[in-house]
Design a protein around this motif. Structure first.
Motif, PDB file in Angstrom:
ATOM      1  N   ASP A   1       0.890  -0.983  -0.031  1.00  0.00           N
ATOM      2  CA  ASP A   1       0.102   0.208  -0.102  1.00  0.00           C
ATOM      3  C   ASP A   1       0.953   1.313  -0.127  1.00  0.00           C
ATOM      4  OD1 ASP A   1      -2.482  -1.480  -0.074  1.00  0.00           O
ATOM      5  OD2 ASP A   1      -2.340  -1.772   2.273  1.00  0.00           O
ATOM      6  N   HIS A   2       2.002   1.246   0.526  1.00  0.00           N
ATOM      7  CA  HIS A   2       2.990   2.444   0.539  1.00  0.00           C
ATOM      8  C   HIS A   2       4.488   1.666   0.319  1.00  0.00           C
ATOM      9  CE1 HIS A   2      -0.221   4.544   2.548  1.00  0.00           C
ATOM     10  NE2 HIS A   2      -0.729   3.396   3.132  1.00  0.00           N
ATOM     11  N   ALA A   3       5.171   2.489  -0.358  1.00  0.00           N
ATOM     12  CA  ALA A   3       6.644   2.160  -0.648  1.00  0.00           C
ATOM     13  C   ALA A   3       7.613   3.267  -0.563  1.00  0.00           C
ATOM     14  CB  ALA A   3       6.626   1.247  -1.980  1.00  0.00           C
ATOM     15  N   SER A   4       8.806   2.964  -0.264  1.00  0.00           N
ATOM     16  CA  SER A   4       9.643   3.757  -0.417  1.00  0.00           C
ATOM     17  C   SER A   4      11.216   3.201  -0.848  1.00  0.00           C
ATOM     18  CB  SER A   4      10.126   4.612   1.001  1.00  0.00           C
ATOM     19  OG  SER A   4      10.687   3.619   2.013  1.00  0.00           O
ATOM     20  N   VAL A   5      12.083   4.017  -1.449  1.00  0.00           N
ATOM     21  CA  VAL A   5      13.175   3.375  -2.084  1.00  0.00           C
ATOM     22  C   VAL A   5      14.597   4.222  -1.288  1.00  0.00           C
ATOM     23  CG1 VAL A   5      14.774   2.903  -4.069  1.00  0.00           C
ATOM     24  CG2 VAL A   5      12.320   2.542  -4.060  1.00  0.00           C
ATOM     25  N   ASP A   6      15.156   3.856  -0.500  1.00  0.00           N
ATOM     26  CA  ASP A   6      16.396   4.639   0.041  1.00  0.00           C
ATOM     27  C   ASP A   6      17.698   3.974  -0.556  1.00  0.00           C
ATOM     28  OD1 ASP A   6      14.389   5.998   1.567  1.00  0.00           O
ATOM     29  OD2 ASP A   6      14.388   4.058   3.253  1.00  0.00           O
TER      30      ASP A   6
END
Length: 827
Positions: free
Chosen positions: A288-293
């Motif tokens: 439902d939510h994602a981040s790329v670090d």
């Protein structure tokens, strides 16, 4: 009637029904005492022939007698018997019959047998139908639901109980959809209602469903339904089959997601864009939510180095909801050592947390993103390191909030798969960024830096490297000061892109500087460059022969070379396959001179031709590469029209004009695929007071006369500090001309940022600098000239040669009351 009707009443197809079966009655001795019409029809014996006979007489084979007696004994014990037995027809043929036999007692001691029979084929078919119904309700792995016309459940099989974990007794009598969560129930009711109303079957319709008793568990079922009708067409309800295809659906979704990953991730060689594509794919799939670090060095193309679990990362992309796109963030995020992201980076392994207590600072969520995360209730987390070729580039984090079901091992497996593909794409983009940065560094080092101030021209320039996959090009420009206050303007374009093109450009630019220092005519410069490019092409071909695996690089270039003289306002130009320049005169007239078109450099053997122009003071000369006029949809005529329009205001500030040309021919949203070089020059004319020219007779007193003339002129110009040096230089140059040359000698002084002394004669012999021995009586003149001046050289013309020197001016200025004098005088 079909099997559906059997669910509600005895089927008319029952072979033992009252009107379809043959019947007989045997007394206790086995004698036939009753015989039906149907029995007569099947066996051919009328009642008067059958009654009174022993039952054994109806057997077709005496060998069947023991079996028949055993069946009779069994029926006595069990009170009945069912089976198949062959009988003899009246005409002698064999008839296979299925029987039901029951013992009927009359009083305390009298017993009779009631026999009901039917053809064995009908009995076997009837048994098969009964077995099918029994299998559907008790052994079938596919769920079966019967809906009445009011859409109430009237019967379900055991498979439905397993799918819903609800006993059949609780389901019967409920309305369709009452056991499902509301949003899933409506879809189920609508599907069954359509089948009931239209009579059109629904086949293999997949639907997500959640039971009211377990709303957190999401399942996918495949449903087929058909309407049930009796023989008169009366609607009895809807029969629906249900199959749990959750595992198959998830496997198919995983394959589709991996296929999308191959198509959607890595569409460009841009690290940030690839990170955004990864985040968008994650929210389109399991999250439902994602981040790329990403680690900071990755963004600039460097090899990442890990400094521990607290290494700061850059939040490159953040997709807060499945909105179809990801935000580019670009913020440094310090990760706490105990956070899942830091642990995943340090341990180089994925982390699955089915249930998490959200701590925003742990996950690098600050400000509005932290408030959003707390508001939507993030509850489950997957963190996967982005690893490629043994290097960890960063982490991708996936959260769930809208979907109540937590991540599981299957989700982790698919995330690892598409994250590994994304990591390779990110690493490819990183390596491309590294190579592009190295190539750009090489290119910038080979291009001119600050263009020096010139007395002859005011110059403005722009250089825009190509963006995107083609890579850097070999375009270049240059402004080269020449002797006699003249300036050379150069614009060139090497064929191809990449480091090879940039390296070739650097070699050609160095060669142009060398040729310019020889004061060659423009056509001669291009002829020498043509020879060099041909040599480079031959060298490339030789290297390719020695290294067959090497990628062949085409060596070729175009070039425009122009020389402007601010004293005579004369401009000489020659071009080798390059676009012609645009010239704007002070009155606003813009033209493109019809210069002779020479072949591109590297073809060899074809001549170049120069063209001469006289430019009024304040004229604009625009030199450019083809990328400028081809950048906007390839419409060269429209681009040239815009170029003329922007150059039609020669009085505008030159920087403003240069930028206006770029803005008009290259819109801001356009990404050029070829390098663009633009050089715009406004001509100046040296005032007559800054130039002095004399013709000196070839006499023994020529040197003395020259010293007298320059003494007067330098005194007038306020350059008395240069008298001694200039007298020595002029004396040496005039004396050499007197001794070794022929014809008249011309002496010229030019005052710009430096003092230029020129001595011209009609000879083409070249003076040479040499170191004289102690016993030599001469040979020290040019050595002294070289020591006393900044630069010196010789240029050749059609009528002879000119030896020139340059000296820096002191800080002194001409007297305020000095009056202008003529720029030339005859002696």
């Amino acid at each position: 009637m079909g099997t559906s009707a059997l669910l509600f009443s005895e089927s008319p197809e029952d072979p033992f029904s009252l009107y379809r079966a043959a019947s007989a009655v045997l007394d206790e001795n086995g004698t036939v005492v009753g015989w039906s019409d149907r029995a007569e029809e099947l066996l051919g014996f009328p009642a008067d022939e059958a009654i009174g006979r022993r039952w054994q007489e109806f057997l077709i084979d005496p060998d069947d007698l023991p079996t028949a007696r055993a069946a009779a004994a069994e029926s006595v014990k069990a009170g009945g018997w069912f089976g198949v037995m062959p009988l003899r027809h009246r005409d002698g043929r064999r008839v296979e019959m299925g029987f039901r036999a029951r013992v009927v007692k009359r009083g305390a001691s009298v017993r009779e047998w009631s026999l009901v029979g039917a053809p064995a084929a009908e009995v076997i078919s009837w048994q098969r139908d009964r077995a099918l119904l029994d299998g559907l309700y008790y052994r079938s792995p596919i769920g079966l639901i019967i809906h009445d016309p009011d859409l109430r459940l009237v019967r379900v099989n055991r498979a439905v109980e397993k799918v819903g974990d609800i006993p059949a007794g609780e389901l019967v009598g409920t309305r369709t959809g009452e056991v499902l969560v509301s949003e899933d129930a409506q879809a189920a009711v609508d599907r069954v209602r359509r089948v009931l109303d239209t009579g059109k079957p629904s086949i293999f319709t997949e639907q997500s469903c959640r039971m009211c008793k377990d709303p957190g568990r999401e399942r996918v079922v495949s449903a087929s339904a058909f309407r049930m009708e009796d023989s008169s067409g009366r609607i009895l309800g809807v029969a629906e089959t249900i199959e749990d295809v959750t595992d198959r659906y998830r496997a198919r979704r995983r394959l589709a997601l991996l296929n999308d990953a191959a198509a959607r991730i890595g569409t460009t060689l841009d690290v940030r864009q690839t990170a955004r594509e990864l985040a968008e794919l994650a929210v389109a799939g399991p999250a439902d939510h994602a981040s790329v670090d990403l680690l900071e060095p990755v963004l600039v193309g460097d090899e990442p180095c890990h400094e521990g679990t607290a290494t700061p990362v850059v939040r490159t992309a953040w997709a807060p909801e499945p909105c179809g796109f990801a935000y580019a963030v670009g913020e440094r995020v310090p990760l706490a050592p105990e956070s899942p992201q830091a642990r995943s980076l340090a341990e180089r392994r994925p982390i699955l947390e089915r249930q998490v207590t959200l701590r925003p600072r742990w996950y690098g969520l600050e400000g509005a993103r932290a408030e959003h995360a707390m508001g939507v209730g993030l509850h489950s987390l997957i963190v996967v390191p982005l690893r490629a070729r043994g290097v960890v580039l960063g982490v991708v984090s996936l959260w769930r909030s809208r979907r109540s079901q937590s991540f599981d091992e299957d989700d982790l497996m698919v995330v690892e798969e598409f994250a590994s593909r994304a990591a390779v794409c990110i690493d490819n983009a990183r390596r491309f960024t590294q190579q592009q940065r190295a190539a750009l560094t090489l290119q910038r080092s080979l291009l001119p830096g600050e263009v020096p101030e010139q007395s002859a021209l005011e110059v403005a320039h722009r250089y825009l490297p190509a963006r995107g996959e083609p890579g850097i090009g070999g375009d270049w420009f240059d402004v080269i000061p020449l002797s006699g206050a003249r300036v050379a303007l150069v614009v060139g374009d090497v064929v191809g892109h990449g480091i090879h093109a940039a390296a070739t450009m650097g070699r050609l630019r160095a060669a142009v500087h060398t040729l310019a220092s020889l004061d060659l005519e423009p056509d001669e410069v291009l002829a020498r460059l043509d020879d060099l490019v041909s040599l480079l092409a031959a060298e490339q071909e030789s290297n390719a022969d020695r290294r067959p695996s090497a990628v062949e690089q085409v060596v070729g270039a175009t070039c425009l070379y122009a020389v402007y003289d601010p004293v005579s306002r004369h401009c000489s130009l020659a071009r080798a396959g390059h676009p012609a320049p645009a010239v704007a005169t002070p009155d606003g007239t813009v033209t493109v001179p019809d210069l002779p078109v020479g072949p591109p450099l590297g073809l060899g053997g074809l001549p170049f031709e120069a063209c001469d122009l006289d430019l009024p003071e304040g004229s604009l000369l625009a030199l450019y590469t083809d990328g400028l006029v081809e950048a906007r949809d390839g419409d060269i005529e429209a681009a040239l029209a815009d170029l003329r329009e922007k150059l039609a205001h020669p009085a505008e500030p030159l920087e403003h004009t240069c930028q206006a040309v770029v803005d008009a021919l290259l819109p801001a949203a356009h990404q050029p695929t070829d390098d663009i070089a633009l050089l715009v020059a406004r001509t100046r004319v040296l005032p007559p007071t800054n130039v002095a020219t004399w013709e000196i007779p070839m006499e023994a007193t020529a040197a003395a006369r020259a010293r007298e003339l320059i003494t007067a002129k330098l005194t007038e110009w306020g350059l008395a500090d240069l008298l001694f040096t200039t007298e020595l230089v002029v004396s040496e140059l005039v004396t050499n001309a007197y001794r070794y040359a022929a014809g008249p000698v011309t002496l010229r002084l030019i005052r710009t940022q430096s003092l230029t002394c020129e001595v011209s004669d009609a000879s083409h012999t070249s003076p040479h600098l040499r170191r004289a021995r102690s016993t030599d009586e001469g040979g020290r003149g040019l050595f002294l000239v070289a020591q006393l001046t900044d630069r010196w050289g010789t240029r050749y013309t059609r009528d002879g040669k000119t030896v020139w020197t340059e000296q820096p001016l002191p800080f002194s200025r001409p007297p305020a009351n000095a009056e202008p004098t003529a720029s030339s005088a005859g002696v």
